[in-house]
Enzyme design. Structure first.
Site, mmCIF file in Angstrom:
data_model
loop_
_atom_site.group_PDB
_atom_site.id
_atom_site.type_symbol
_atom_site.label_atom_id
_atom_site.label_comp_id
_atom_site.label_asym_id
_atom_site.label_seq_id
_atom_site.Cartn_x
_atom_site.Cartn_y
_atom_site.Cartn_z
ATOM 1 N N LYS A 1 0.810 -1.189 0.000
ATOM 2 C CA LYS A 1 0.000 0.000 0.000
ATOM 3 C C LYS A 1 0.852 1.251 0.000
ATOM 4 O O LYS A 1 0.366 2.351 -0.297
ATOM 5 C CB LYS A 1 -0.850 0.024 1.289
ATOM 6 C CG LYS A 1 -1.698 -1.193 1.490
ATOM 7 C CD LYS A 1 -2.228 -1.217 2.948
ATOM 8 C CE LYS A 1 -2.784 -2.554 3.303
ATOM 9 N NZ LYS A 1 -2.914 -2.730 4.747
ATOM 10 N N GLY A 2 2.119 1.100 0.379
ATOM 11 C CA GLY A 2 2.984 2.249 0.656
ATOM 12 C C GLY A 2 3.159 3.236 -0.487
ATOM 13 O O GLY A 2 3.469 4.400 -0.261
ATOM 14 N N ASP B 1 14.672 -0.879 0.795
ATOM 15 C CA ASP B 1 15.370 -1.063 2.062
ATOM 16 C C ASP B 1 16.334 -2.243 1.927
ATOM 17 O O ASP B 1 17.373 -2.113 1.302
ATOM 18 C CB ASP B 1 14.304 -1.266 3.147
ATOM 19 C CG ASP B 1 14.840 -1.240 4.559
ATOM 20 O OD1 ASP B 1 15.786 -0.486 4.821
ATOM 21 O OD2 ASP B 1 14.308 -1.975 5.410
ATOM 22 N N LYS C 1 17.462 3.265 0.827
ATOM 23 C CA LYS C 1 18.367 3.107 1.975
ATOM 24 C C LYS C 1 19.473 2.139 1.570
ATOM 25 O O LYS C 1 19.428 0.961 1.932
ATOM 26 C CB LYS C 1 17.606 2.494 3.163
ATOM 27 C CG LYS C 1 16.611 3.391 3.868
ATOM 28 C CD LYS C 1 16.010 2.632 5.060
ATOM 29 C CE LYS C 1 15.001 3.465 5.815
ATOM 30 N NZ LYS C 1 14.285 2.660 6.845
ATOM 31 N N PHE D 1 14.011 5.497 10.305
ATOM 32 C CA PHE D 1 12.690 5.009 9.952
ATOM 33 C C PHE D 1 11.781 6.201 9.708
ATOM 34 O O PHE D 1 11.582 7.038 10.574
ATOM 35 C CB PHE D 1 12.130 4.106 11.053
ATOM 36 C CG PHE D 1 10.973 3.286 10.561
ATOM 37 C CD1 PHE D 1 11.192 2.146 9.803
ATOM 38 C CD2 PHE D 1 9.671 3.677 10.812
ATOM 39 C CE1 PHE D 1 10.135 1.397 9.303
ATOM 40 C CE2 PHE D 1 8.602 2.940 10.323
ATOM 41 C CZ PHE D 1 8.843 1.801 9.576
ATOM 42 N N ARG E 1 0.129 6.702 7.273
ATOM 43 C CA ARG E 1 0.166 6.724 5.807
ATOM 44 C C ARG E 1 -0.457 7.997 5.250
ATOM 45 O O ARG E 1 -0.105 8.464 4.178
ATOM 46 C CB ARG E 1 -0.607 5.531 5.229
ATOM 47 C CG ARG E 1 0.040 4.178 5.461
ATOM 48 C CD ARG E 1 -0.601 3.149 4.541
ATOM 49 N NE ARG E 1 -0.364 1.772 4.940
ATOM 50 C CZ ARG E 1 0.726 1.064 4.623
ATOM 51 N NH1 ARG E 1 1.702 1.616 3.943
ATOM 52 N NH2 ARG E 1 0.842 -0.195 5.010
HETATM 53 P P1 IMP Z 1 12.635 -4.396 1.868
HETATM 54 O O1 IMP Z 1 12.001 -5.637 1.349
HETATM 55 O O2 IMP Z 1 13.462 -4.646 3.086
HETATM 56 O O3 IMP Z 1 13.386 -3.602 0.822
HETATM 57 O O4 IMP Z 1 11.467 -3.528 2.462
HETATM 58 C C1 IMP Z 1 10.752 -2.659 1.749
HETATM 59 C C2 IMP Z 1 9.524 -2.320 2.514
HETATM 60 O O5 IMP Z 1 9.803 -2.124 3.910
HETATM 61 C C3 IMP Z 1 8.971 -1.011 2.043
HETATM 62 O O6 IMP Z 1 8.103 -1.203 0.945
HETATM 63 C C4 IMP Z 1 8.273 -0.501 3.275
HETATM 64 O O7 IMP Z 1 6.967 -1.033 3.338
HETATM 65 C C5 IMP Z 1 9.066 -1.038 4.426
HETATM 66 N N1 IMP Z 1 9.985 -0.016 4.962
HETATM 67 C C6 IMP Z 1 11.336 -0.036 4.924
HETATM 68 N N2 IMP Z 1 11.857 1.056 5.504
HETATM 69 C C7 IMP Z 1 10.800 1.802 5.911
HETATM 70 C C8 IMP Z 1 10.687 3.080 6.567
HETATM 71 O O8 IMP Z 1 11.652 3.778 6.906
HETATM 72 N N3 IMP Z 1 9.423 3.492 6.823
HETATM 73 C C9 IMP Z 1 8.316 2.793 6.476
HETATM 74 N N4 IMP Z 1 8.382 1.609 5.837
HETATM 75 C C10 IMP Z 1 9.611 1.119 5.562
HETATM 76 MG MG MG Z 2 5.724 -1.007 1.319
#
Ligand code: IMP
Ligand code: MG
Length: 183
Positions: free
Chosen positions: A45-46, A105, A133, A154, A167
């Site tokens: 949803k982000g 991330d 990140k 975060f 959100r």
């Molecule tokens: P990854 O699979 O570790 O790359 O995670 C990606 C997902 O983690 C993103 O789509 C976000 O939903 C969540 N996420 C990672 N860092 C943050 C943050 O700083 N704030 C909010 N959500 C985050």
């Molecule tokens: Mg997300």
């Protein structure tokens, strides 16, 4: 009355700054995909706010579709298990897919999504992420379009959540430590 804005310590990106970043990415995409059949894939949803603002700044025709993924782990980081909970609604064979994501991330979510979409034989697949990140990456993946890099902090707002909350903030901020504890 409780106002969730009081939980934000520092504004990371204001509405004005977001507008500037998003419009410049939209302009670049419009140039790069000129004459190509572009499909924007919003990762729920982000990415909803980013997607809706970004598409307003894309001046070439494009289709849109949605995918949803969940990763399990603690509240502020994923543990690597990514599950796709909503598939696309159309055939993407021959399309130039641009995945629109809120934040890159560890990279596990986008790695999984890219592999999943590649099986559907699109013409190309690229990633457009509002935030990156790079210091947290655990798998090899990179984005073609990046709004901005974030240190190991975060952030919430503009679609990004902490436990499904924040959100709907129109800007991106850093939560006060008390807000994390008191939930
Ligand atoms: P990854 O699979 O570790 O790359 O995670 C990606 C997902 O983690 C993103 O789509 C976000 O939903 C969540 N996420 C990672 N860092 C943050 C943050 O700083 N704030 C909010 N959500 C985050
Ligand atoms: Mg997300």
């Amino acid at each position: 009355m409780y106002n969730m804005r009081d939980d934000i310590g520092e504004i990371f990106y204001s509405e004005e700054q977001l507008e500037e970043i998003v419009s410049s990415i939209g302009k670049q995409i419009s140039e790069d995909y000129k004459g190509k059949n572009l499909l924007l894939v919003c990762v729920l949803k982000g990415s909803i706010m980013f997607m809706s603002d970004l598409m307003k700044h894309i001046t070439i025709p494009c289709k849109i579709d949605f995918l949803a993924a969940e990763s399990y782990g603690s509240e502020t980081r994923s543990n690597g298990e990514v599950k796709i909970t909503k598939d696309l609604s159309s055939d993407i064979r021959g399309w130039n897919v641009l995945i629109v994501e809120d934040i890159l991330d560890s990279g596990r979510t986008l790695k999984k999504l890219t592999e999943f979409l590649r099986l559907k034989e699109p013409e190309s697949i690229e990633i457009c992420t509002l935030l990156d990140k790079p210091s947290r990456r655990s798998v090899e993946i990179s984005a073609k379009y990046i709004g901005s890099e974030v240190q190991n902090q975060f952030v919430v707002g503009y679609g990004l959540d902490y436990n499904q909350k924040y959100r709907n903030l129109p800007y991106i901020g850093i939560l006060k430590p008390e807000a994390i504890e008191k939930r």
